[in-house]
Design a protein around this motif. Structure first.
Motif, short mmCIF file in Angstrom:
data_model
loop_
_atom_site.label_atom_id
_atom_site.label_comp_id
_atom_site.label_asym_id
_atom_site.label_seq_id
_atom_site.Cartn_x
_atom_site.Cartn_y
_atom_site.Cartn_z
N GLN A 158 0.87 -1.17 0.08
CA GLN A 158 0.14 0.26 0.10
C GLN A 158 0.79 1.25 0.43
OE1 GLN A 158 -2.96 0.13 3.41
NE2 GLN A 158 -4.37 -2.26 2.24
N MET A 159 0.25 2.55 0.07
CA MET A 159 0.95 3.55 -0.56
C MET A 159 0.85 4.08 1.43
SD MET A 159 1.84 4.89 -3.14
CE MET A 159 2.05 6.04 -3.33
N GLU A 216 -3.05 7.29 6.34
CA GLU A 216 -2.81 6.01 5.41
C GLU A 216 -4.43 5.76 5.42
OE1 GLU A 216 -3.29 2.62 6.07
OE2 GLU A 216 -3.87 2.88 8.17
N GLY A 219 -4.66 3.09 -1.76
CA GLY A 219 -3.50 2.65 -2.53
C GLY A 219 -4.59 3.78 -3.42
N TYR A 235 1.96 12.88 -1.20
CA TYR A 235 1.23 11.53 -0.69
C TYR A 235 2.83 10.30 -0.88
CZ TYR A 235 -1.57 7.81 -2.77
OH TYR A 235 -2.73 6.50 -3.01
N TYR A 237 4.79 7.28 0.08
CA TYR A 237 5.61 5.75 -0.20
C TYR A 237 6.30 5.61 0.19
CZ TYR A 237 7.95 7.21 -4.49
OH TYR A 237 9.35 7.67 -5.33
N PRO A 238 7.12 3.96 0.79
CA PRO A 238 5.58 2.88 0.77
C PRO A 238 4.66 2.51 2.09
CG PRO A 238 7.75 1.76 0.93
CD PRO A 238 8.45 3.58 0.54
N ASN A 286 -4.39 -0.10 -10.05
CA ASN A 286 -3.57 1.60 -9.18
C ASN A 286 -2.99 2.34 -10.01
OD1 ASN A 286 -4.37 0.79 -7.37
ND2 ASN A 286 -3.17 -0.36 -6.43
N LEU A 290 -3.01 6.73 -10.03
CA LEU A 290 -1.89 7.10 -9.88
C LEU A 290 -1.72 8.27 -11.17
CD1 LEU A 290 0.20 7.33 -7.48
CD2 LEU A 290 1.99 5.52 -9.13
N LEU A 300 3.80 12.91 -5.37
CA LEU A 300 4.74 11.71 -4.71
C LEU A 300 6.36 11.94 -4.21
CD1 LEU A 300 3.98 9.47 -8.04
CD2 LEU A 300 2.76 9.58 -5.60
#
Length: 367
Positions: A158-159, A216, A219, A235, A237-238, A286, A290, A300
């Motif tokens: 997930q992100m 959180e 995704g 946003y 990650y991860p 996804n 995205l 990101l």
């Protein structure tokens, strides 16, 4: 053979065949009795991939039994609150649930190992571990609670979530109020974050009002529909806390064992199908989502090496403490850790090398 003797033998044979058919019919009816079960989900219908996996499971069972085994699906809150789904199965309120085992770590931290733990297994490794003793250990742990579980979904890594401000160093996390639960919440607490338990439907409003600073969720596909980019543009990650989170179909153990063997086998096949399709659907959707999020203003950002390493150290401290308190956690965790070491040894030889090369081609525009 004379004509009279022929008809006598034919009549006798016909009676015998009819009798055999009459005897077989009740046996078949016993093998495929008409059964209606209720399955409560921990997820809303708006999360169509996750909730849809439960519907797929039910449809496969219905089709495979010509409608004799009918599983009625209910979204979170329609029968019981989403985070009480497994409890409703254990006490017999419903026969089964589609849920995540880590929702129930308040009863025992070992529940987390059935879904995901910080710096745990990725989705492929999770499925491999389940198939090679891991899910047997989960069911050994669940049996005294009157539960039996089969893997029935995985979202993939997930992100890391949405933040209202940039997170550059570990100090930037200190004092943040973040919607995050489970063992990840315990790890985040050690690095200065204040975890918040907020239902999915209330997260957007909490971010918008500043009640929380970050959240959180899952995704890009789900996050894009929920509109988080409008109120928290960074946003990250991860999600190091959810490298391959699994969903299970939880069954009331007594009721599962009372099913005909054919129905048990069909349920296992249906769960395996839902497990595969959920991950495939997220993988397919996804990337598209995205791109949309970036077009809508999402920035990101990877978590820094400092943040990852500090949180990793904190996670190991959490596991050491939990292993002292919960024998069940220690037994399952130690088994998973041994499996993880071998899995990453193999993954870096072929999979990682291949994927890295192909990602370089993608970045160079050569795909």
């Amino acid at each position: 053979m004379d004509r009279r003797h022929f008809f006598k033998r034919a009549t006798t044979a016909g009676i015998g065949a009819a009798a055999a058919t009459a005897l077989a019919a009740p046996a078949i009816a016993q093998e495929q009795p008409k059964i209606t079960w209720r399955m409560t989900s921990s997820f809303p219908k708006s999360l169509d991939i996750i909730f849809g996996a439960g519907n797929e499971l039910a449809q496969i069972v219905r089709d495979a039994t010509d409608g004799n085994f009918n599983i009625q699906t209910y979204a979170a809150g329609e029968l019981v609150p989403g985070l009480q789904a497994a409890d409703a199965v254990a006490n017999g309120t419903v026969e089964m649930a589609h849920t995540c085992s880590y929702y129930y770590i308040g009863q025992d931290p070992a529940f987390a190992l059935g879904t995901a733990i910080p710096f745990g297994l990725n989705a492929r490794m999770t499925n491999a571990w389940f198939a090679n003793g891991g899910n047997d250990l989960i069911n050994e742990f669940l049996a005294p609670r009157g539960l039996y579980a089969l893997p029935a979904g995985n979202s993939g890594t997930q992100m890391g979530g949405w933040f209202r401000k940039e997170i550059v160093t570990i100090d930037d996390l200190k004092g943040l109020k973040m919607r995050i639960a489970g063992l990840a919440g315990q790890v985040m607490t050690k690095v200065g974050v204040t975890p918040q338990q907020i239902a999915g439907g209330d997260v957007y409003a909490a971010l918008e009002k500043g009640t929380i600073d970050a959240t959180e969720f899952v995704g890009p596909y789900d996050d894009q529909k929920l509109g988080f980019v409008k109120v928290a543009k960074y946003y990250y990650y991860p999600a190091w806390w959810e490298g391959g989170p699994a969903m299970h179909a939880f069954f009331n153990l007594e009721k599962f064992n009372a099913l005909p063997k054919s129905y048990q086998a069909i349920l296992k096949t249906a769960c395996a199908s839902a497990n595969t399709s959920m991950l495939a659907n997220y993988d397919a959707n996804n990337a598209v989502a995205l791109r949309k999020l970036v077009a809508e203003g999402a920035v990101l950002k990877p978590f820094s090496k400092e943040i990852m390493e500090t949180c990793y150290k904190a996670a190991m401290e959490v596991y050491a403490g939990l292993s002292e308190k919960s024998p069940a956690f220690k037994k399952i965790y130690d088994h998973q850790q041994a499996f993880k070491k071998d899995s990453y040894l193999w993954a870096q030889v072929a999979e990682y090398s291949y994927d890295t090369f192909m990602m370089m081609q993608q970045r160079n525009g050569a795909l």
